[in-house]
Design a protein around this motif. Structure first.
Motif, PDB file in Angstrom:
ATOM      1  N   ARG A  55       0.846  -1.187   0.000  1.00  0.00           N
ATOM      2  CA  ARG A  55       0.000   0.000   0.000  1.00  0.00           C
ATOM      3  C   ARG A  55       0.885   1.243   0.000  1.00  0.00           C
ATOM      4  O   ARG A  55       1.945   1.265   0.624  1.00  0.00           O
ATOM      5  CB  ARG A  55      -0.904  -0.004   1.233  1.00  0.00           C
ATOM      6  CG  ARG A  55      -1.850   1.168   1.318  1.00  0.00           C
ATOM      7  CD  ARG A  55      -2.648   1.143   2.616  1.00  0.00           C
ATOM      8  NE  ARG A  55      -3.714   0.138   2.572  1.00  0.00           N
ATOM      9  CZ  ARG A  55      -3.870  -0.827   3.475  1.00  0.00           C
ATOM     10  NH1 ARG A  55      -3.015  -0.943   4.484  1.00  0.00           N
ATOM     11  NH2 ARG A  55      -4.876  -1.674   3.370  1.00  0.00           N
ATOM     12  N   SER A  56       0.464   2.277  -0.708  1.00  0.00           N
ATOM     13  CA  SER A  56       1.231   3.528  -0.725  1.00  0.00           C
ATOM     14  C   SER A  56       1.322   4.106   0.682  1.00  0.00           C
ATOM     15  O   SER A  56       0.377   4.009   1.472  1.00  0.00           O
ATOM     16  CB  SER A  56       0.570   4.551  -1.661  1.00  0.00           C
ATOM     17  OG  SER A  56       0.533   4.068  -2.980  1.00  0.00           O
ATOM     18  N   LYS A  57       2.454   4.691   0.993  1.00  0.00           N
ATOM     19  CA  LYS A  57       2.655   5.257   2.321  1.00  0.00           C
ATOM     20  C   LYS A  57       1.634   6.362   2.595  1.00  0.00           C
ATOM     21  O   LYS A  57       1.297   7.152   1.705  1.00  0.00           O
ATOM     22  CB  LYS A  57       4.072   5.820   2.446  1.00  0.00           C
ATOM     23  CG  LYS A  57       5.156   4.737   2.456  1.00  0.00           C
ATOM     24  CD  LYS A  57       6.534   5.352   2.649  1.00  0.00           C
ATOM     25  CE  LYS A  57       7.613   4.276   2.677  1.00  0.00           C
ATOM     26  NZ  LYS A  57       8.966   4.847   2.858  1.00  0.00           N
ATOM     27  N   ASN A  58       1.174   6.377   3.856  1.00  0.00           N
ATOM     28  CA  ASN A  58       0.248   7.409   4.339  1.00  0.00           C
ATOM     29  C   ASN A  58      -1.109   7.382   3.632  1.00  0.00           C
ATOM     30  O   ASN A  58      -1.821   8.384   3.609  1.00  0.00           O
ATOM     31  CB  ASN A  58       0.874   8.819   4.205  1.00  0.00           C
ATOM     32  CG  ASN A  58       2.203   8.926   4.943  1.00  0.00           C
ATOM     33  OD1 ASN A  58       2.338   8.405   6.055  1.00  0.00           O
ATOM     34  ND2 ASN A  58       3.159   9.603   4.317  1.00  0.00           N
ATOM     35  N   ARG A  59      -1.434   6.223   3.030  1.00  0.00           N
ATOM     36  CA  ARG A  59      -2.743   6.111   2.382  1.00  0.00           C
ATOM     37  C   ARG A  59      -3.428   4.845   2.899  1.00  0.00           C
ATOM     38  O   ARG A  59      -3.172   3.741   2.426  1.00  0.00           O
ATOM     39  CB  ARG A  59      -2.599   6.059   0.862  1.00  0.00           C
ATOM     40  CG  ARG A  59      -2.080   7.368   0.247  1.00  0.00           C
ATOM     41  CD  ARG A  59      -2.040   7.296  -1.267  1.00  0.00           C
ATOM     42  NE  ARG A  59      -3.386   7.146  -1.826  1.00  0.00           N
ATOM     43  CZ  ARG A  59      -3.612   7.029  -3.137  1.00  0.00           C
ATOM     44  NH1 ARG A  59      -2.596   7.064  -3.996  1.00  0.00           N
ATOM     45  NH2 ARG A  59      -4.849   6.904  -3.584  1.00  0.00           N
ATOM     46  N   GLN A  60      -4.291   5.008   3.906  1.00  0.00           N
ATOM     47  CA  GLN A  60      -4.948   3.872   4.534  1.00  0.00           C
ATOM     48  C   GLN A  60      -5.982   3.216   3.627  1.00  0.00           C
ATOM     49  O   GLN A  60      -6.321   2.054   3.793  1.00  0.00           O
ATOM     50  CB  GLN A  60      -5.609   4.323   5.840  1.00  0.00           C
ATOM     51  CG  GLN A  60      -4.622   4.747   6.917  1.00  0.00           C
ATOM     52  CD  GLN A  60      -3.683   3.618   7.305  1.00  0.00           C
ATOM     53  OE1 GLN A  60      -4.119   2.485   7.490  1.00  0.00           O
ATOM     54  NE2 GLN A  60      -2.393   3.920   7.411  1.00  0.00           N
ATOM     55  N   HIS A  61      -6.499   3.956   2.676  1.00  0.00           N
ATOM     56  CA  HIS A  61      -7.550   3.428   1.807  1.00  0.00           C
ATOM     57  C   HIS A  61      -7.075   3.392   0.354  1.00  0.00           C
ATOM     58  O   HIS A  61      -7.850   3.651  -0.561  1.00  0.00           O
ATOM     59  CB  HIS A  61      -8.828   4.260   1.951  1.00  0.00           C
ATOM     60  CG  HIS A  61      -9.339   4.309   3.372  1.00  0.00           C
ATOM     61  ND1 HIS A  61      -9.908   3.228   3.984  1.00  0.00           N
ATOM     62  CD2 HIS A  61      -9.329   5.311   4.279  1.00  0.00           C
ATOM     63  CE1 HIS A  61     -10.246   3.545   5.218  1.00  0.00           C
ATOM     64  NE2 HIS A  61      -9.910   4.807   5.426  1.00  0.00           N
ATOM     65  N   ASP A  62      -5.844   3.067   0.193  1.00  0.00           N
ATOM     66  CA  ASP A  62      -5.263   3.001  -1.146  1.00  0.00           C
ATOM     67  C   ASP A  62      -5.902   1.851  -1.937  1.00  0.00           C
ATOM     68  O   ASP A  62      -6.046   0.737  -1.433  1.00  0.00           O
ATOM     69  CB  ASP A  62      -3.753   2.794  -1.031  1.00  0.00           C
ATOM     70  CG  ASP A  62      -3.047   2.857  -2.370  1.00  0.00           C
ATOM     71  OD1 ASP A  62      -3.612   3.423  -3.315  1.00  0.00           O
ATOM     72  OD2 ASP A  62      -1.915   2.346  -2.466  1.00  0.00           O
ATOM     73  N   VAL A  63      -6.284   2.091  -3.170  1.00  0.00           N
ATOM     74  CA  VAL A  63      -6.849   1.045  -4.025  1.00  0.00           C
ATOM     75  C   VAL A  63      -6.148   1.019  -5.384  1.00  0.00           C
ATOM     76  O   VAL A  63      -6.646   0.414  -6.337  1.00  0.00           O
ATOM     77  CB  VAL A  63      -8.366   1.233  -4.222  1.00  0.00           C
ATOM     78  CG1 VAL A  63      -9.104   0.951  -2.919  1.00  0.00           C
ATOM     79  CG2 VAL A  63      -8.695   2.615  -4.759  1.00  0.00           C
ATOM     80  N   ALA A  64      -4.998   1.688  -5.471  1.00  0.00           N
ATOM     81  CA  ALA A  64      -4.237   1.726  -6.725  1.00  0.00           C
ATOM     82  C   ALA A  64      -3.049   0.778  -6.602  1.00  0.00           C
ATOM     83  O   ALA A  64      -2.110   1.034  -5.850  1.00  0.00           O
ATOM     84  CB  ALA A  64      -3.766   3.149  -7.020  1.00  0.00           C
ATOM     85  N   ILE A  65      -3.102  -0.317  -7.326  1.00  0.00           N
ATOM     86  CA  ILE A  65      -2.009  -1.282  -7.268  1.00  0.00           C
ATOM     87  C   ILE A  65      -0.836  -0.796  -8.111  1.00  0.00           C
ATOM     88  O   ILE A  65      -1.027  -0.232  -9.203  1.00  0.00           O
ATOM     89  CB  ILE A  65      -2.493  -2.680  -7.720  1.00  0.00           C
ATOM     90  CG1 ILE A  65      -1.488  -3.757  -7.294  1.00  0.00           C
ATOM     91  CG2 ILE A  65      -2.736  -2.711  -9.228  1.00  0.00           C
ATOM     92  CD1 ILE A  65      -2.041  -5.161  -7.405  1.00  0.00           C
ATOM     93  N   GLY A  66       0.382  -0.974  -7.599  1.00  0.00           N
ATOM     94  CA  GLY A  66       1.583  -0.573  -8.324  1.00  0.00           C
ATOM     95  C   GLY A  66       2.349  -1.773  -8.842  1.00  0.00           C
ATOM     96  O   GLY A  66       1.922  -2.924  -8.669  1.00  0.00           O
TER      97      GLY A  66
END
Length: 279
Positions: free
Chosen positions: A253-264
């Motif tokens: 998960r991206s840092k500082n993003r608890q609701h991240d839904v963008a896969i890298g």
């Protein structure tokens, strides 16, 4: 044909240069074990060579000799075992029936391994009455050109001479892989390589790569979706699946993003490995 050597304790520093297969004397009778066998085995395996073991057969006590052989050889999956049938130092020899019984006993003890017979032309043509050679014939015929032993029976190894104080052989296989396939060498699994991360894949966008993402999420247990509902759109359903993947593997998960839904790229690679690369 492959190049091979067969060695015993007499070869302190065997020359394995250019050799594909190394056949090592493990034992003799019921009590003798080659004291150099493990050092010779290590040298062979460290050099990427295929390994075989042989036992010098004496008359009598066939089952005990078979058990002694497999204990002394400690063969690994894909190793080849051989019965060395010839005249002993006492000028005696196991009978053909004893030779057959030894081959059968070793096969019963190590059913997954190939067990073959080594003998010279005289034993094969004058002492053998059954043509029983287990999984293959290893014929000693030093008077013949390498690869052309004077036998009609199919053969797997031909011992054709001595070079530098050690016996030299050829194996009747076109490649090392052919030997491995015959010997049953375990295959090395091909490492799973996930597909490259598709550029432009992002929540709310429509890309053909959204369908493979949905399938991977489904295969990994993060998304319930039917084939009919697969879509090029990276919509809320897909985003929810990615969110569940991140909950299980927050390191992606991206840092500082608890609701991240963008896969890298890293998350994509790990997801596909979880979905398809683990047996």
């Amino acid at each position: 044909m492959l190049k091979a050597i067969d060695i015993s304790s007499l070869q302190i520093h065997p020359d394995m240069d250019g050799v594909n297969v190394v056949l090592i004397k493990a034992s003799e009778g019921r009590t003798y074990a080659n004291p150099r066998r493990y050092a010779q085995e290590k040298a062979a395996r460290d050099g990427g060579r295929q390994v075989g073991w042989y036992h010098f057969l004496w008359p009598g006590n066939i089952q005990a000799q078979a058990e002694w052989f497999v204990r002394c050889a400690d063969p690994q999956p894909g190793d080849v075992l051989a019965c060395d049938w010839e005249t002993t130092t006492s000028r005696t020899a196991a009978t053909c029936a004893e030779k057959d019984a030894f081959l059968a006993a070793v096969k019963k003890l190590r059913p997954r391994l190939r067990i073959i017979l080594y003998c010279n032309l005289d034993f094969w043509k004058r002492h053998d009455t059954t043509s029983q050679c287990g999984d293959g014939l290893w014929i000693a015929d030093p008077g013949a050109v390498a690869g052309k032993p004077r036998v009609k029976h199919p053969w797997v190894i031909h011992q054709y001479g001595i070079r530098g104080g050690q016996d030299v052989d050829v194996c009747n296989f076109a490649s090392v892989q052919a030997w491995k396939d015959w010997a049953g060498v375990p295959k090395t699994p091909t490492p799973y390589v996930p597909p490259a991360f598709p550029p432009g894949l992002a929540p709310g966008k429509s890309k053909p790569s959204a369908k493979p993402l949905q399938r991977a999420l489904r295969a990994a247990g993060f998304l319930q979706i039917s084939d009919a509902n697969l879509s090029d759109h990276y919509g809320t359903l897909t985003q929810a699946g990615v969110g569940r993947f991140f909950d299980a593997h927050p390191q992606f998960r991206s840092k500082n993003r608890q609701h991240d839904v963008a896969i890298g790229p890293k998350g994509w690679a790990f997801l596909f490995t979880v979905a398809y690369g683990r047996k």
